[in-house]
Design an enzyme around this catalytic site. Structure first.
Site, mmCIF file in Angstrom:
data_model
loop_
_atom_site.group_PDB
_atom_site.id
_atom_site.type_symbol
_atom_site.label_atom_id
_atom_site.label_comp_id
_atom_site.label_asym_id
_atom_site.label_seq_id
_atom_site.Cartn_x
_atom_site.Cartn_y
_atom_site.Cartn_z
ATOM 1 N N GLU A 134 0.816 -1.057 0.060
ATOM 2 C CA GLU A 134 -0.028 -0.084 0.094
ATOM 3 C C GLU A 134 0.899 1.228 -0.047
ATOM 4 O OE1 GLU A 134 -4.199 -1.336 2.223
ATOM 5 O OE2 GLU A 134 -2.160 -1.045 3.442
ATOM 6 N N ILE A 165 5.431 17.269 8.762
ATOM 7 C CA ILE A 165 6.654 16.549 9.211
ATOM 8 C C ILE A 165 6.455 15.609 10.156
ATOM 9 C CG2 ILE A 165 7.050 18.323 10.939
ATOM 10 C CD1 ILE A 165 10.076 18.296 10.060
ATOM 11 N N GLY A 215 14.347 15.083 19.028
ATOM 12 C CA GLY A 215 14.901 15.757 19.999
ATOM 13 C C GLY A 215 16.215 16.142 19.531
ATOM 14 N N GLY A 257 17.150 18.109 17.008
ATOM 15 C CA GLY A 257 17.074 19.247 16.132
ATOM 16 C C GLY A 257 16.959 18.970 14.571
ATOM 17 N N TYR A 258 16.471 17.818 14.156
ATOM 18 C CA TYR A 258 16.299 17.361 12.641
ATOM 19 C C TYR A 258 14.929 17.989 12.476
ATOM 20 C CZ TYR A 258 19.688 13.805 12.673
ATOM 21 O OH TYR A 258 20.745 13.083 13.097
ATOM 22 N N ALA A 259 13.788 18.404 13.267
ATOM 23 C CA ALA A 259 12.778 19.071 12.818
ATOM 24 C C ALA A 259 13.004 20.408 12.694
ATOM 25 C CB ALA A 259 11.532 18.768 13.728
ATOM 26 N N ASN A 285 0.651 18.499 21.822
ATOM 27 C CA ASN A 285 1.824 18.118 21.020
ATOM 28 C C ASN A 285 2.926 19.214 21.343
ATOM 29 O OD1 ASN A 285 4.253 17.290 19.543
ATOM 30 N ND2 ASN A 285 3.261 16.248 17.802
ATOM 31 N N TYR A 341 7.593 24.503 15.907
ATOM 32 C CA TYR A 341 7.009 25.581 14.784
ATOM 33 C C TYR A 341 7.109 26.986 15.133
ATOM 34 C CZ TYR A 341 4.980 20.873 13.494
ATOM 35 O OH TYR A 341 4.903 19.531 13.133
#
Length: 169
Positions: A39, A84, A92, A94-96, A124, A131
């Site tokens: 899928e 994302i 945790g 720093g990637y985001a 969240n 953000y």
């Protein structure tokens, strides 16, 4: 840490399947963790050539750590929705934040969008912090917008405008 974005490929099926089979990950995407590999592959094929979305894999020196997407891109209104997920085990670090900055550079600099918005579960707090740090501001709270974990969830709609993006660092 050297974070880069690359277009999602058919070869990413295993990585995407692992992300979307994890209940902790899908909980905040408000989707059921119930997709087979076939899928995931079929979904990728259906989306191939879709001009209303840009889907990227987040990598750090060649290691895949998450995905970031711009979906429902409207050429008329010059808007899109941002999504994302950083894989469990990579959160945790720093990637985001790094990936958000890169994809917003792309949204405003390459696609010439006016506004990028997102929906985030009010619970969240980590995501809301990322953000906000990236320049998103709250526009509204949508009550009981999604059903997850046996309850209806409130979400915050946040947005960032191109005119403000150039002011962020």
């Amino acid at each position: 840490m050297t974070v880069t974005l690359r277009a999602q490929e058919a070869s990413d099926t295993e990585f995407l399947h692992a992300l979307f089979s994890d209940p902790a990950t899908t909980r905040y995407w408000f989707v059921e963790p119930y997709l087979t590999r076939a899928e995931v592959q079929a979904q990728f094929e259906r989306r191939r050539g879709d001009d209303s979305a840009r889907r990227f894999v987040i990598s750090d020196e060649g290691a895949d750590v998450g995905i970031v997407e711009l979906v429902d891109i409207s050429p008329l209104h010059r808007t899109c929705e941002f999504q994302i997920v950083v894989a469990p085990g990579n959160q945790g670090r720093g990637y985001a934040h790094a990936a958000t900055k890169l994809v917003l550079d792309y949204a405003f600099g390459t696609l010439n969008l006016h506004k990028v918005y997102l929906l985030v579960d009010v619970e969240n707090a980590g995501a809301i912090h990322v953000y906000t740090k990236a320049g998103f501001e709250t526009e509204a709270t949508l009550h009981e917008e999604f059903y997850a974990d046996g309850a209806y969830r409130d979400v915050v709609r946040m947005a960032v405008f191109a005119r403000d993006w150039s002011l962020t660092d």
